[in-house]
Structure formats: structure tokens, C-alpha cells
Design a protein around this motif. Structure first.
Motif, PDB file in Angstrom:
ATOM      1  N   PHE A  54       0.808  -1.224   0.000  1.00 38.57           N
ATOM      2  CA  PHE A  54       0.000   0.000   0.000  1.00 38.57           C
ATOM      3  C   PHE A  54       0.846   1.282   0.000  1.00 38.57           C
ATOM      4  CE2 PHE A  54      -3.643  -2.221   2.486  1.00 38.57           C
ATOM      5  CZ  PHE A  54      -4.315  -2.525   1.308  1.00 38.57           C
ATOM      6  N   ALA A  55       2.145   1.207  -0.197  1.00 42.83           N
ATOM      7  CA  ALA A  55       3.005   2.376  -0.011  1.00 42.83           C
ATOM      8  C   ALA A  55       2.587   3.561  -0.885  1.00 42.83           C
ATOM      9  CB  ALA A  55       4.455   2.010  -0.305  1.00 42.83           C
ATOM     10  N   ASN A  56       2.173   3.295  -2.107  1.00 42.65           N
ATOM     11  CA  ASN A  56       1.868   4.399  -3.022  1.00 42.65           C
ATOM     12  C   ASN A  56       0.409   4.478  -3.461  1.00 42.65           C
ATOM     13  OD1 ASN A  56       4.628   5.289  -3.230  1.00 42.65           O
ATOM     14  ND2 ASN A  56       4.988   3.445  -4.443  1.00 42.65           N
ATOM     15  N   ARG A  57      -0.243   3.341  -3.586  1.00 40.78           N
ATOM     16  CA  ARG A  57      -1.607   3.302  -4.110  1.00 40.78           C
ATOM     17  C   ARG A  57      -2.418   2.256  -3.345  1.00 40.78           C
ATOM     18  NH1 ARG A  57      -3.138   7.155  -7.443  1.00 40.78           N
ATOM     19  NH2 ARG A  57      -4.469   5.725  -8.616  1.00 40.78           N
ATOM     20  N   GLY A  58      -3.661   2.007  -3.822  1.00 41.77           N
ATOM     21  CA  GLY A  58      -4.499   0.983  -3.218  1.00 41.77           C
ATOM     22  C   GLY A  58      -5.155   0.128  -4.283  1.00 41.77           C
ATOM     23  N   CYS A  59      -6.005  -0.783  -3.839  1.00 46.16           N
ATOM     24  CA  CYS A  59      -6.685  -1.711  -4.750  1.00 46.16           C
ATOM     25  C   CYS A  59      -8.048  -1.146  -5.159  1.00 46.16           C
ATOM     26  CB  CYS A  59      -6.869  -3.051  -4.052  1.00 46.16           C
ATOM     27  SG  CYS A  59      -7.800  -4.253  -5.012  1.00 46.16           S
ATOM     28  N   THR A  60      -8.330  -1.180  -6.458  1.00 45.64           N
ATOM     29  CA  THR A  60      -9.617  -0.688  -6.972  1.00 45.64           C
ATOM     30  C   THR A  60     -10.605  -1.826  -7.236  1.00 45.64           C
ATOM     31  OG1 THR A  60      -8.849  -0.802  -9.251  1.00 45.64           O
ATOM     32  CG2 THR A  60      -8.493   1.291  -8.093  1.00 45.64           C
ATOM     33  N   PHE A  61     -10.235  -3.049  -6.906  1.00 46.63           N
ATOM     34  CA  PHE A  61     -11.089  -4.220  -7.164  1.00 46.63           C
ATOM     35  C   PHE A  61     -11.453  -4.296  -8.644  1.00 46.63           C
ATOM     36  CE2 PHE A  61     -11.933  -5.349  -2.697  1.00 46.63           C
ATOM     37  CZ  PHE A  61     -11.525  -4.182  -2.058  1.00 46.63           C
ATOM     38  N   CYS A  62     -10.466  -4.028  -9.494  1.00 50.98           N
ATOM     39  CA  CYS A  62     -10.719  -3.906 -10.941  1.00 50.98           C
ATOM     40  C   CYS A  62     -10.771  -5.240 -11.664  1.00 50.98           C
ATOM     41  CB  CYS A  62      -9.640  -3.034 -11.567  1.00 50.98           C
ATOM     42  SG  CYS A  62      -8.010  -3.833 -11.638  1.00 50.98           S
ATOM     43  N   ASP A  63     -10.377  -6.327 -11.025  1.00 47.67           N
ATOM     44  CA  ASP A  63     -10.413  -7.691 -11.593  1.00 47.67           C
ATOM     45  C   ASP A  63      -9.210  -8.042 -12.475  1.00 47.67           C
ATOM     46  OD1 ASP A  63     -12.893  -7.764 -10.388  1.00 47.67           O
ATOM     47  OD2 ASP A  63     -14.043  -7.826 -12.260  1.00 47.67           O
ATOM     48  N   CYS A  85      -7.474  -7.426   5.548  1.00 44.13           N
ATOM     49  CA  CYS A  85      -6.802  -6.607   6.562  1.00 44.13           C
ATOM     50  C   CYS A  85      -7.787  -5.572   7.098  1.00 44.13           C
ATOM     51  CB  CYS A  85      -5.569  -5.919   5.975  1.00 44.13           C
ATOM     52  SG  CYS A  85      -5.923  -4.838   4.589  1.00 44.13           S
ATOM     53  N   GLU A  86      -7.430  -5.008   8.237  1.00 44.66           N
ATOM     54  CA  GLU A  86      -8.202  -3.897   8.805  1.00 44.66           C
ATOM     55  C   GLU A  86      -7.330  -2.647   8.764  1.00 44.66           C
ATOM     56  OE1 GLU A  86     -11.327  -3.970   9.602  1.00 44.66           O
ATOM     57  OE2 GLU A  86     -11.563  -6.149   9.432  1.00 44.66           O
ATOM     58  N   ILE A  87      -7.959  -1.518   8.452  1.00 42.60           N
ATOM     59  CA  ILE A  87      -7.249  -0.241   8.382  1.00 42.60           C
ATOM     60  C   ILE A  87      -7.644   0.569   9.617  1.00 42.60           C
ATOM     61  CG2 ILE A  87      -6.834   1.810   6.968  1.00 42.60           C
ATOM     62  CD1 ILE A  87      -6.052  -0.778   5.541  1.00 42.60           C
ATOM     63  N   ILE A  88      -6.646   1.059  10.324  1.00 46.35           N
ATOM     64  CA  ILE A  88      -6.888   1.703  11.619  1.00 46.35           C
ATOM     65  C   ILE A  88      -6.120   3.035  11.685  1.00 46.35           C
ATOM     66  CG2 ILE A  88      -6.631   1.432  14.126  1.00 46.35           C
ATOM     67  CD1 ILE A  88      -6.203  -1.710  13.107  1.00 46.35           C
ATOM     68  N   CYS A 132      -9.193  -0.883   1.044  1.00 48.96           N
ATOM     69  CA  CYS A 132      -8.524  -0.711  -0.260  1.00 48.96           C
ATOM     70  C   CYS A 132      -7.102  -0.196  -0.115  1.00 48.96           C
ATOM     71  CB  CYS A 132      -9.328   0.232  -1.142  1.00 48.96           C
ATOM     72  SG  CYS A 132      -9.284   1.966  -0.615  1.00 48.96           S
ATOM     73  N   GLY A 133      -6.828   0.559   0.949  1.00 48.80           N
ATOM     74  CA  GLY A 133      -5.460   0.982   1.224  1.00 48.80           C
ATOM     75  C   GLY A 133      -5.052   2.322   0.650  1.00 48.80           C
ATOM     76  N   PHE A 134      -5.924   2.983  -0.087  1.00 51.95           N
ATOM     77  CA  PHE A 134      -5.521   4.261  -0.701  1.00 51.95           C
ATOM     78  C   PHE A 134      -5.151   5.322   0.341  1.00 51.95           C
ATOM     79  CE2 PHE A 134      -7.206   2.637  -4.676  1.00 51.95           C
ATOM     80  CZ  PHE A 134      -6.385   3.246  -5.619  1.00 51.95           C
ATOM     81  N   CYS A 135      -5.754   5.249   1.527  1.00 51.59           N
ATOM     82  CA  CYS A 135      -5.470   6.255   2.551  1.00 51.59           C
ATOM     83  C   CYS A 135      -4.109   6.049   3.227  1.00 51.59           C
ATOM     84  CB  CYS A 135      -6.572   6.263   3.599  1.00 51.59           C
ATOM     85  SG  CYS A 135      -6.825   4.656   4.398  1.00 51.59           S
ATOM     86  N   VAL A 136      -3.590   4.838   3.158  1.00 52.44           N
ATOM     87  CA  VAL A 136      -2.380   4.499   3.938  1.00 52.44           C
ATOM     88  C   VAL A 136      -1.182   5.359   3.525  1.00 52.44           C
ATOM     89  CG1 VAL A 136      -0.730   2.663   4.492  1.00 52.44           C
ATOM     90  CG2 VAL A 136      -3.190   2.155   4.356  1.00 52.44           C
ATOM     91  N   GLY A 137      -0.906   5.402   2.233  1.00 46.43           N
ATOM     92  CA  GLY A 137       0.315   6.078   1.762  1.00 46.43           C
ATOM     93  C   GLY A 137       0.234   7.586   1.755  1.00 46.43           C
ATOM     94  N   VAL A 138      -0.992   8.151   1.813  1.00 47.13           N
ATOM     95  CA  VAL A 138      -1.111   9.614   1.730  1.00 47.13           C
ATOM     96  C   VAL A 138      -1.020  10.292   3.095  1.00 47.13           C
ATOM     97  CG1 VAL A 138      -2.493   9.514  -0.382  1.00 47.13           C
ATOM     98  CG2 VAL A 138      -3.643   9.635   1.856  1.00 47.13           C
ATOM     99  N   CYS A 139      -1.050   9.542   4.157  1.00 42.39           N
ATOM    100  CA  CYS A 139      -1.043  10.149   5.497  1.00 42.39           C
ATOM    101  C   CYS A 139       0.328  10.762   5.794  1.00 42.39           C
ATOM    102  CB  CYS A 139      -1.368   9.087   6.550  1.00 42.39           C
ATOM    103  SG  CYS A 139      -1.229   9.734   8.236  1.00 42.39           S
TER     104      CYS A 139
END
Ligand code: SF4
Ligand code: SF4
Ligand code: SF4
Length: 149
Positions: A54-63, A85-88, A132-139
């Protein structure tokens, strides 16, 4: 005769698997086609198996990773609504918990899954969050943590 078992690091996986043990097949996969197929470039090889970073982006569930996998590890029929996973948000590290304005995580969350109380004190809404993880790398404070399920 003694037997040795390789220790596998807990991983976040693309959301298309049946059992985590299915990723043992990745060891025999020469192409690793899922890696190239991911438009977000979040897939990496860890312990010879595919995993998400998740360092730079997240998953869009795009298949796309499931469509690329020819080993039956990732399949559309096993698609999941949430990653394993859980995001906290850690209130001790989050600057919006210390009276500083910051909406970096909320700005990237398409699920609107981060609840602020007024302008401060964000909490992740577990019902809405897809991990999805998109928030992880932008914090900017590295305050968003990932707990593997
Ligand atoms: S394409 Fe399938 S088997 Fe190959 S690394 Fe990716 S998930 Fe594993
Ligand atoms: S679903 Fe799409 S964004 Fe998510 S890991 Fe697979 S290819 Fe990447
Ligand atoms: S709060 Fe959940 S749904 Fe929103 S960006 Fe973060 S991981 Fe994704």
C-alpha cells in the motif's frame, strides 16, 4: 530425518482467492502475470507469493489480476468485497487528533469511510471501509496502520 518448513510472512492478498494456502501455487508460477496486469502497480512478490503493498496506491477491485492469473489462484468467482486486513487510524500519531487540520485520508477515500467529528478526530467506519489501502500512503503522519486478518 528432520524436516524444515519455510516461514511465510503474513500478507495482504488480492481479493480473489479461496484459501490463503492457494498462494503456495505462486511459487511454481513462472510468469507472475498478475504483477504486470495491476494498473495500480501495488502487487509485489513476497516469500515467492504475490502480495499487496500500500506504499503508493491501493486496490480498486478492478479484476485485472484475476483475469491475468492462469494458475487458478485468483478467480472472479472468489471475488471479495474487502481485503484481508483492517485499516486503523492511530489517534496518537494522527495530526487531526492534535487540533491540526488534515483531510488527506478523507480526500482519497471513494467509499467516504472516514468519519470526522467536525474538522477533527477521524475514525474509520468499518462498515463502509473496503480496506482498499488508498489512505495508507497519503497520510503525512504515518498514522494509518494495517492489521492483517
Ligand atoms: S499470476 Fe497467479 S499464480 Fe502467478 S503470481 Fe500471480 S496470483 Fe500467483
Ligand atoms: S484488483 Fe486491480 S487494483 Fe486490485 S490488486 Fe488486482 S489488479 Fe490491482
Ligand atoms: S478508509 Fe478504507 S475504504 Fe477509505 S481509503 Fe482507507 S482503506 Fe480505502
Amino acid at each position: 530425518m528432520s524436516r524444515f518448513f519455510k516461514r511465510v510472512t503474513p500478507s495482504i492478498f488480492p481479493p480473489y482467492f479461496n484459501s490463503k494456502s492457494d498462494f503456495d501455487k505462486c511459487v511454481q508460477c513462472a510468469s507472475k502475470d498478475c504483477i504486470q496486469a495491476c494498473p495500480e502497480s501495488i502487487l509485489v512478490i513476497q516469500d515467492d507469493r504475490v502480495a499487496i503493498n500500500f506504499a503508493n496506491r491501493g486496490c480498486t477491485f478492478c479484476d485485472e489480476c484475476a483475469l491475468a492469473c492462469e494458475m487458478g489462484v485468483l478467480t472472479l468467482e472468489n471475488k471479495k468485497p474487502k481485503l484481508n486486513c483492517e485499516i486503523i487510524i492511530n489517534p496518537k500519531a494522527c495530526i487531526a487528533w492534535q487540533n491540526t487540520v488534515c483531510f488527506s485520508c478523507q480526500d482519497v477515500c471513494i467509499e467516504r469511510a472516514i468519519d470526522f467529528h467536525g474538522m477533527f478526530n477521524p475514525i474509520i467506519n468499518e462498515e463502509k471501509c473496503t480496506s482498499c489501502g488508498f489512505c495508507v500512503g497519503v497520510c503525512p503522519a504515518d498514522a494509518i496502520h494495517v492489521a492483517i486478518r
